[in-house]
Design an enzyme around this catalytic site. Structure first.
Site, PDB file in Angstrom:
ATOM      1  N   HIS A  72       4.863   8.020 -29.703  1.00 47.48           N
ATOM      2  CA  HIS A  72       4.515   7.914 -28.277  1.00 47.48           C
ATOM      3  C   HIS A  72       5.449   8.760 -27.408  1.00 47.48           C
ATOM      4  O   HIS A  72       5.780   8.382 -26.289  1.00 47.48           O
ATOM      5  CB  HIS A  72       4.548   6.462 -27.804  1.00 47.48           C
ATOM      6  CG  HIS A  72       3.539   5.577 -28.477  1.00 47.48           C
ATOM      7  ND1 HIS A  72       2.306   5.307 -27.953  1.00 47.48           N
ATOM      8  CD2 HIS A  72       3.592   4.893 -29.645  1.00 47.48           C
ATOM      9  CE1 HIS A  72       1.648   4.494 -28.760  1.00 47.48           C
ATOM     10  NE2 HIS A  72       2.398   4.231 -29.797  1.00 47.48           N
ATOM     11  N   ASN A 146      -2.266  -0.587 -26.981  1.00 44.43           N
ATOM     12  CA  ASN A 146      -2.920   0.699 -27.268  1.00 44.43           C
ATOM     13  C   ASN A 146      -4.330   0.697 -26.692  1.00 44.43           C
ATOM     14  O   ASN A 146      -4.827  -0.354 -26.263  1.00 44.43           O
ATOM     15  CB  ASN A 146      -3.008   0.920 -28.781  1.00 44.43           C
ATOM     16  CG  ASN A 146      -1.714   1.490 -29.371  1.00 44.43           C
ATOM     17  OD1 ASN A 146      -0.839   1.957 -28.648  1.00 44.43           O
ATOM     18  ND2 ASN A 146      -1.604   1.442 -30.673  1.00 44.43           N
ATOM     19  N   HIS A 337       9.513  -3.268 -24.524  1.00 50.32           N
ATOM     20  CA  HIS A 337       9.950  -4.080 -25.663  1.00 50.32           C
ATOM     21  C   HIS A 337       9.010  -5.272 -25.794  1.00 50.32           C
ATOM     22  O   HIS A 337       8.847  -6.038 -24.842  1.00 50.32           O
ATOM     23  CB  HIS A 337      11.393  -4.535 -25.413  1.00 50.32           C
ATOM     24  CG  HIS A 337      12.001  -5.316 -26.521  1.00 50.32           C
ATOM     25  ND1 HIS A 337      11.490  -5.323 -27.801  1.00 50.32           N
ATOM     26  CD2 HIS A 337      13.100  -6.120 -26.559  1.00 50.32           C
ATOM     27  CE1 HIS A 337      12.249  -6.095 -28.563  1.00 50.32           C
ATOM     28  NE2 HIS A 337      13.222  -6.600 -27.833  1.00 50.32           N
ATOM     29  N   TYR A 360      11.829  -2.222 -31.053  1.00 57.75           N
ATOM     30  CA  TYR A 360      11.883  -1.641 -29.703  1.00 57.75           C
ATOM     31  C   TYR A 360      13.285  -1.737 -29.112  1.00 57.75           C
ATOM     32  O   TYR A 360      13.783  -0.787 -28.508  1.00 57.75           O
ATOM     33  CB  TYR A 360      10.830  -2.288 -28.786  1.00 57.75           C
ATOM     34  CG  TYR A 360       9.427  -1.868 -29.169  1.00 57.75           C
ATOM     35  CD1 TYR A 360       8.842  -2.341 -30.337  1.00 57.75           C
ATOM     36  CD2 TYR A 360       8.704  -0.963 -28.419  1.00 57.75           C
ATOM     37  CE1 TYR A 360       7.579  -1.940 -30.734  1.00 57.75           C
ATOM     38  CE2 TYR A 360       7.441  -0.554 -28.801  1.00 57.75           C
ATOM     39  CZ  TYR A 360       6.885  -1.045 -29.961  1.00 57.75           C
ATOM     40  OH  TYR A 360       5.635  -0.636 -30.363  1.00 57.75           O
TER      41      TYR A 360
HETATM   42 FE1  HDE Z   1       5.081   0.909 -31.273  1.00 58.57          FE
HETATM   43  N1  HDE Z   1       6.896   1.798 -31.090  1.00 58.57           N
HETATM   44  N2  HDE Z   1       5.584   0.236 -33.094  1.00 58.57           N
HETATM   45  N3  HDE Z   1       3.206   0.128 -31.533  1.00 58.57           N
HETATM   46  N4  HDE Z   1       4.539   1.581 -29.489  1.00 58.57           N
HETATM   47  C1  HDE Z   1       7.309   2.519 -30.058  1.00 58.57           C
HETATM   48  O1  HDE Z   1       9.398   2.296 -29.043  1.00 58.57           O
HETATM   49  C2  HDE Z   1       6.821   0.230 -33.611  1.00 58.57           C
HETATM   50  C3  HDE Z   1       2.762  -0.576 -32.609  1.00 58.57           C
HETATM   51  C4  HDE Z   1       3.388   1.299 -28.811  1.00 58.57           C
HETATM   52  O2  HDE Z   1       5.382   4.071 -23.440  1.00 58.57           O
HETATM   53  C5  HDE Z   1       8.761   2.896 -30.151  1.00 58.57           C
HETATM   54  O3  HDE Z   1      10.443   2.901 -27.142  1.00 58.57           O
HETATM   55  C6  HDE Z   1       6.842  -0.430 -34.882  1.00 58.57           C
HETATM   56  C7  HDE Z   1       1.536  -1.247 -32.314  1.00 58.57           C
HETATM   57  C8  HDE Z   1       3.411   1.942 -27.530  1.00 58.57           C
HETATM   58  O4  HDE Z   1       7.485   3.781 -24.018  1.00 58.57           O
HETATM   59  C9  HDE Z   1       9.207   2.242 -31.455  1.00 58.57           C
HETATM   60  C10 HDE Z   1       5.560  -0.832 -35.112  1.00 58.57           C
HETATM   61  C11 HDE Z   1       1.247  -0.903 -31.031  1.00 58.57           C
HETATM   62  C12 HDE Z   1       4.618   2.621 -27.470  1.00 58.57           C
HETATM   63  C13 HDE Z   1       7.948   1.573 -31.917  1.00 58.57           C
HETATM   64  C14 HDE Z   1       4.772  -0.416 -33.984  1.00 58.57           C
HETATM   65  C15 HDE Z   1       2.288  -0.051 -30.561  1.00 58.57           C
HETATM   66  C16 HDE Z   1       5.296   2.370 -28.694  1.00 58.57           C
HETATM   67  C17 HDE Z   1       9.061   4.356 -30.022  1.00 58.57           C
HETATM   68  C18 HDE Z   1       4.987  -1.568 -36.311  1.00 58.57           C
HETATM   69  C19 HDE Z   1       0.021  -1.293 -30.198  1.00 58.57           C
HETATM   70  C20 HDE Z   1       5.113   3.501 -26.331  1.00 58.57           C
HETATM   71  C21 HDE Z   1       9.887   4.498 -28.769  1.00 58.57           C
HETATM   72  C22 HDE Z   1       5.720  -2.706 -36.715  1.00 58.57           C
HETATM   73  C23 HDE Z   1      -0.086  -2.706 -29.965  1.00 58.57           C
HETATM   74  C24 HDE Z   1       5.831   2.693 -25.301  1.00 58.57           C
HETATM   75  C25 HDE Z   1       9.952   3.180 -28.192  1.00 58.57           C
HETATM   76  C26 HDE Z   1       6.267   3.586 -24.162  1.00 58.57           C
HETATM   77  C27 HDE Z   1       6.578   2.860 -28.996  1.00 58.57           C
HETATM   78  C28 HDE Z   1       7.923   0.836 -33.028  1.00 58.57           C
HETATM   79  C29 HDE Z   1       3.378  -0.622 -33.917  1.00 58.57           C
HETATM   80  C30 HDE Z   1       2.275   0.497 -29.244  1.00 58.57           C
HETATM   81  C31 HDE Z   1       9.835   3.161 -32.453  1.00 58.57           C
HETATM   82  C32 HDE Z   1       8.056  -0.614 -35.768  1.00 58.57           C
HETATM   83  C33 HDE Z   1       0.758  -2.174 -33.243  1.00 58.57           C
HETATM   84  C34 HDE Z   1       2.309   1.906 -26.472  1.00 58.57           C
HETATM   85  O5  HDE Z   1      10.218   1.310 -31.234  1.00 58.57           O
END
Ligand code: HDE
Length: 707
Positions: A72, A146, A337, A360
């Protein structure tokens, strides 16, 4: 100006920023009289180390970048507010921002793509992030969702594998922001749990027309908890007021070249113009006692709850009405977060969500350089804070007093433990063996992928076939990836697999469809055709004109379309200034045709005026503009002599008797060469608007979806 959601803080920050009466200073506040030239010995001598102004300037510059988000990384954000319609959720949740009628809670929303780097194009095929920070009076609540309601994996331990597979390949960092490559499809072909989300990613949902025209989903099942501690399962849905619309794949690729910032610009321009995008928040509620009534597990993030089984209850609206002042300070530094919760909302044991709750916070520590990122204006809660957390990099607070521990008497027992309004975790009985095993209730990976496929309109289904064929067509590795993927698709739908196999030049796959016996009936809410409101608000219309244009007709139609909320732009051969109308009127040129492309507009209008059309016709680019819009099933309008340009562009003229030029609107219903620009009938604008409100002329016979 530094910005904060808290109006009081914003005032303070503004005052500080305006110090020195707008004059340039160093970071230490010393006034500067020359920032063009460094301190040197003589005119041509060496630069001096003692030039603290130059050193401060260049040192700060050298440290301007922070790591981009692991996923993202590319996004755009805006401020706004959320307000509940009424108190209908009060029996289910203690969260006051969801239940206090009339209370407007400030929000910051960041939309994003997943796979691309920070500088990648907006219109790639990808799932979009839809993350909302609610600055509630009870603390910050983040709904980090999402634009698809399901995810690619079920257990967070697989997230690094999935992300490594979809990101550019590590040896050469190719391809940027694209899923059409070996490693992603290798992973997909070996991991059937990805299939349902892959169906969404291959659908039009992954090609949104605008951030303002896509749904958002919390994905996981969460829990609402009321004042008495009773819980109810909940899924969150955002539905845009402007409808759910997509680009065509061919458009996406061209927009990526013409305007890589297409979505970012679209959001920014709409808010700057006062066209504030709006979403309705809806919830699906499931009573705890009904948890096991479904043919899937509520804790499985690769599953939806079809709306036929649990209706979406509308609970409030969100409006985005303010652009950030500084991209880095706000959009880049915002720290979402999943564990930012307020009383009344809690997690479930969804194994994907549990990982996110760790990840997060962890990622913010490295991205934002330590534990004090909550002090940044965009992350600061509106609710007062009073913790015993101290020190750390970039500590902004000046804590007073001798104590930073609890309990204490030296500090008068402060801060005290609150009795009411506190966050209490939902009391859930948990017991079991310590095991490393996927729950058998997560095993069916095909039924819902099939449900999605079966719920598509014919055009949407065509696009999915084309997307699979395109993406797999880009797979180069000779390790059975195409065959394995098609075999997996056959378990979803034989018809889908055969169509894809055919385009790939593979034999029809063997094996049978595999899905749970109690398969679900198609759900109309899954097709975008369910979200096409009768509006042309904010739709962009290109008006092609040159000297000699029928300025009266142009103004009449443009005014009528703008009255309905559309955005019109006059495009001409010159890139600015004015053109002179047929009767000497002046028409302002907004842009040059050569600087734009039809893919940046929703519709095209060609007004009359023989001289205007003659000039436009000399230029192959203008005819191409019209032809391309036609190919992309856009509304095309022409009146008077304007119809001649349509003919030159080949629009409609090639049609056989049984074919249709649906969505082509002219003032006499026929394309003719008549040179007389008679009065435009009043219903012309109406017909044009009606065609545009359908988003695309789906019945037009043209191959807009090449394999
Ligand atoms: Fe994320 N995800 N994610 N994700 N995600 C990040 O956090 C993560 C998942 C989503 O505009 C990171 O600050 C793991 C699902 C959005 O700043 C990170 C897992 C969904 C955004 C991270 C998931 C999301 C992130 C990267 C599986 C939809 C952007 C930088 C266990 C419900 C937020 C950050 C923004 C961002 C980890 C799965 C949505 C790396 C470990 C499911 C919208 O922390």
């Amino acid at each position: 100006m530094i910005d904060s959601p808290d109006p009081k803080q914003r005032q303070l920050d503004t005052v500080r920023e305006n110090a020195a009466d707008g004059h340039l200073t160093t970071a230490q506040g010393v006034l500067v009289d020359d920032t063009e030239n460094a301190l040197t010995v003589g005119d041509r001598g060496p630069t001096l180390l003692e030039d603290f102004q130059a050193r401060e300037k260049i040192t700060h510059f050298d440290h301007e970048r922070i790591p981009e988000r692991v996923v993202h990384a590319r996004g755009a954000g805006a401020y706004g507010y959320f307000e509940p319609y009424d108190d209908r959720l009060a029996e289910h949740t203690a969260a006051k921002f969801l239940t206090t009628p009339g209370r407007r809670t400030p929000v910051f929303v960041r939309f994003s793509t997943v796979a691309g780097s920070r500088g990648s194009a907006d219109t790639v095929r990808d799932i979009r992030g839809f993350a909302t920070k609610f600055y509630t009076e009870e603390g910050n609540y983040d709904l980090v969702g999402n634009n698809a309601p399901v995810f690619f994996i079920q257990d967070g331990i697989k997230f690094p594998d999935f992300v490594h597979a979809v990101k550019p390949e590590p040896h050469n960092e190719i391809p940027q922001a694209a899923s059409a490559h070996d490693t992603l499809w290798d992973f997909v072909s070996l991991q059937p749990e990805t299939l349902h989300a892959i169906m969404w990613a291959m659908s039009d949902r992954a090609l949104p027309r605008s951030y303002r025209m896509m749904q958002g989903f919390g994905v996981h099942t969460f829990r609402l908890v009321n004042d008495a501690g009773k819980g109810v399962f909940v899924k969150f849905h955002w539905t845009p007021k402007l409808g759910v619309h997509s680009l065509l794949w061919d458009e996406c690729q061209k927009v990526a070249g013409n305007d890589p910032d297409f979505h970012r610009r679209d959001l920014w321009d709409a808010i700057a113009a006062g066209d504030f995008p709006e979403w309705e928040l809806g919830v699906q509620l499931v009573a705890e006692e009904d948890e096991f009534d479904f043919p899937f597990d509520l804790l499985d993030a690769t599953k939806i709850i079809p709306e036929e089984l649990a209706p979406v209850l509308p609970v409030g609206r969100m409006v985005l009405d303010r652009n950030p002042d500084n991209f880095f300070a706000e959009t880049e530094q915002v720290a979402f977060h999943t564990a930012n919760l307020v009383p009344g909302i809690d997690f479930t044991n969804d194994p994907l969500l549990q990982f996110r709750n760790f990840s997060y916070l962890d990622t913010q520590l490295i991205r934002l350089g330590g534990p004090n990122f909550a002090h940044l204006p965009v992350n600061r809660p509106v609710a007062p804070t009073n913790s015993n957390q101290r020190d750390g990099y970039s500590q902004h607070a000046i804590h007073r007093g001798a104590t930073a521990y609890h309990p204490n008497t030296v500090g008068g027992g402060c801060p005290a433990i609150a009795g009411e309004g506190v966050y209490r975790h939902y009391t859930e009985k948990v017991e079991g063996q310590k095991i490393r095993r996927r729950s058998p209730s997560f095993a069916d990976h095909y039924s819902q992928a099939r449900l999605f496929w079966q719920s598509m309109s014919a055009a949407e289904a065509d696009h999915i076939v084309a997307a699979f064929s395109f993406e797999l067509g880009k797979v180069a590795a000779d390790s059975g990836i195409r065959e394995r993927t098609v075999a997996e698709l056959a378990k979803v739908s034989r018809c889908l697999a055969e169509r894809v196999a055919n385009r790939l030049g593979l034999p029809a796959p063997e094996g049978s469809e595999a899905f749970a016996e109690n398969s679900l009936a198609p759900s109309s809410a899954l097709s975008q055709t369910a979200y096409v409101p009768d509006t042309i608000a904010t739709r962009r219309i290109a008006i092609l004109a040159a000297d000699g244009v029928d300025a009266v007709g142009l103004a009449r139609v443009a005014d009528a379309l703008r009255e309905r909320g559309a955005v019109t732009e006059v495009l001409s051969i010159r890139h600015g200034g004015v053109i002179t109308g047929r009767d000497g009127e002046e028409v302002t040129v907004d842009r040059g045709i050569a600087t734009m492309a039809s893919v940046l507009y929703d519709a095209v209008l060609v007004p009359g005026g023989a001289e205007s059309v003659d000039q436009l016709a000399c230029d192959g680019q203008t005819a191409h503009f019209v032809t391309e819009a036609f190919k992309h099933l856009k509304t095309i309008g022409a009146f008077g002599d304007g119809r001649r340009l349509l003919q030159i562009a080949g629009v409609g003229s090639h049609l056989a008797d049984d074919e249709t030029d649906d969505g082509v609107v002219t003032d006499d219903g026929v394309i003719s060469c008549a040179a007389d620009d008679s009065d435009i009938p009043a219903e012309f604008a109406e017909q044009f608007a009606a065609a545009l409100a359908r988003h695309r002329a789906w019945d037009r016979t043209v191959d807009a979806v090449p394999a």
